[in-house]
Design an enzyme around this catalytic site. Structure first.
Site, mmCIF file in Angstrom:
data_model
loop_
_atom_site.group_PDB
_atom_site.id
_atom_site.type_symbol
_atom_site.label_atom_id
_atom_site.label_comp_id
_atom_site.label_asym_id
_atom_site.label_seq_id
_atom_site.Cartn_x
_atom_site.Cartn_y
_atom_site.Cartn_z
ATOM 1 N N PHE A 108 0.824 -1.219 0.000
ATOM 2 C CA PHE A 108 0.000 0.000 0.000
ATOM 3 C C PHE A 108 0.854 1.263 0.000
ATOM 4 C CE2 PHE A 108 0.001 2.403 3.947
ATOM 5 C CZ PHE A 108 0.593 1.555 4.871
ATOM 6 N N LYS A 109 2.110 1.146 0.409
ATOM 7 C CA LYS A 109 2.984 2.317 0.457
ATOM 8 C C LYS A 109 3.091 3.022 -0.900
ATOM 9 C CE LYS A 109 4.617 1.375 4.750
ATOM 10 N NZ LYS A 109 4.125 0.065 5.149
ATOM 11 N N ASP A 110 2.913 2.244 -1.985
ATOM 12 C CA ASP A 110 3.007 2.849 -3.318
ATOM 13 C C ASP A 110 1.960 3.949 -3.531
ATOM 14 O OD1 ASP A 110 5.128 1.269 -4.385
ATOM 15 O OD2 ASP A 110 3.733 -0.361 -4.821
ATOM 16 N N LEU A 113 3.627 6.889 -2.024
ATOM 17 C CA LEU A 113 5.010 7.213 -2.397
ATOM 18 C C LEU A 113 5.207 7.461 -3.882
ATOM 19 C CD1 LEU A 113 6.714 5.081 0.304
ATOM 20 C CD2 LEU A 113 7.052 7.526 -0.065
#
Ligand SMILES: *Cc1c(COP(=O)(O)O)cnc(C)c1O
Length: 458
Positions: A108-110, A113
């Site tokens: 989910f960081k994408d 980011l």
């Protein structure tokens, strides 16, 4: 919109300055001065795309980037996702799974980011500036941040990960990126050690200013902002007639779930925000007792949640104690020196939406197995913690569980749970045997700082 610090000692600043500041210069975290209420618009957003909702929400919080440029940043950031809905909800028999893993690094960081990387590039171009990013990762932030900025001019990125404590594939996702602006550091110690070094380095203002240090951890406000979008988008995919929906969130640093708190504060009909922890249950203990007390880190099969000191918790605490920066300074200082702080009932009673509980390795593995056998759906171990905790609470509202990573990132846990080698993804298969580059270091502030000084853009 202006941004202020939870510790009250930063003059209000604009969005772009908040992005570049990362952690607030008084040691606190930046938050918007207010949360715009959009309750009366949500019904009309029903058929909007992820990108359209993102643009609407970002426009409320960003008034120093022209609309066209902002639209381009949004389009560019989400064009790298492999699903048309960007963050689709898959409906299973008891709950919905909000798949946040369709970006380039499968976590989910994408979502945040990809946007933050492009945002940095935009601001640096405009200001003719340079940035050295310093980050700490328990596994997923690092690769997502690296993907967000690899090969970009005027940015060097330094990512510390706890040596041997991420999954081997997670490490490979970082160390196989060979662009010359990318510096991986394998640190002897835990994620909390890495995050501690990062925080001390940001708190050293001379060092921070000398090297134009930028933050990609969820201390950066832009990350939280980007993550609010999928709560609205998911709500639109599952809710009928304005009903309330609950979200279960596998939690480590409290960034993802804090974005849900913001969505609720903006008027999204959220019933409960379910905080799901693994054996590292400092936050679930807090919500059930008012005592915030750190313990030792347990290393689990959901390593992104192996955290005892959750950065974003301070943001929530600020609202819990009626936005009192002195109280925050006092509480955080006490926590820093004694490892414990007790929040009085008068403040704990302000909590009107968080519920919290924890799972463990055995239950996580059983949940993965059950969903594979009964629903033909493969949960990654972090998501399985969320699903297990959500199921244990018997809520009456519809539940959406945030799926924070693709199961192929954690093949060993999947093998252990199901007895089969099921978890594959072409992106990860392509990495096997790749050339890598990584610097090893002791968990020592001075050593890390001198490595940074040697390799920083200046
Ligand atoms: C980062 C991460 C988490 C924890 O999210 P926080 O915002 O730190 O609470 C959970 N699961 C996965 C797979 C992650 O990468």
């Amino acid at each position: 919109m202006k941004y202020i610090s939870t510790r009250g000692q930063v003059e209000p600043i604009a969005f772009k300055d908040a992005v570049m500041m990362g952690m607030a210069s008084d040691g606190g975290l930046l938050i918007p001065e207010s949360f715009p209420n959009v309750a009366d618009q949500i019904a009309s957003w029903k058929d909007l795309s992820f990108q359209e909702i993102a643009f609407k929400i970002f426009s409320l919080y960003i008034d120093d980037i022209p609309a066209d440029a902002l639209k381009n940043l949004v389009e560019k950031s989400y064009s790298t996702f492999d699903h048309e809905l960007v963050t689709p909800v898959t409906k299973l028999s008891k709950l919905g799974i909000l798949e946040l893993f369709h970006g380039p690094t499968l976590a989910f960081k994408d979502v945040a980011l990809q946007f933050l990387g492009n945002l940095f590039e935009y601001i640096l171009n405009e200001r003719n500036g340079q940035l050295n990013i310093l980050g700490a990762t328990s596994g997923d932030t690092g690769s997502a941040a690296i993907q967000g900025v690899r090969g970009k001019d005027n940015i060097n990125i330094f990512i510390m990960h706890p040596d041997g404590k991420t999954s081997p594939l997670q490490a490979l996702q970082m160390t196989s990126v060979l662009e010359k602006n990318v510096f991986n550091i394998a640190v002897e110690g835990s994620f909390d050690d890495c995050q501690g070094i990062m925080k001390e380095t940001f708190a050293d203002l001379d060092f921070k200013n000398k090297f134009n240090l930028g933050a990609v951890n969820s201390v950066n406000w832009a990350r939280i902002l980007a993550q609010t979008v999928y709560y609205f988008h998911a709500y639109n995919q599952v809710a009928e007639n304005g009903e309330k929906v609950s979200f279960a969130v596998p939690t480590g640093n409290f960034g993802d779930i804090f974005a849900g708190y913001i969505a609720k504060s903006m008027g999204l009909p959220i019933d409960k925000l379910v905080l799901a922890a693994n054996e590292n249950d400092i936050l679930s203990r807090f919500f059930n007792s008012g005592v915030y007390e750190r313990g030792d880190v347990n290393f689990t099969i959901s390593p992104a949640m192996d955290i005892q000191i959750a950065s974003n918790f301070e943001r929530y605490l600020y609202f819990l104690v009626n936005k009192n920066p002195e109280k925050i300074r006092e509480a955080m200082e006490q926590f820093k020196s004694t490892g414990k702080v007790v929040i009085e009932d008068e403040f704990m009673n302000n909590n009107d939406c968080f519920m919290a509980s924890s799972s463990n390795t055995e239950k996580t593995l059983a949940t993965i197995k059950k969903y594979w056998n009964e629903e033909n759906y493969l949960l990654d171990p972090h998501t399985a913690v969320g699903v297990d905790v959500a199921e244990s609470l018997n809520l009456s509202s519809k539940i959406v569980c945030l799926s924070t990573a693709h199961p192929a990132k954690f093949p060993d846990a999947i093998q252990e749970a199901t007895g089969e080698d099921l978890a594959k993804h072409p992106t990860l298969e392509a990495l096997k045997g790749a050339e890598t580059r990584c610097h090893k270091a002791a968990g020592d502030l001075k050593e890390i700082q001198s490595y940074l000084a040697e390799n920083a853009l200046s």
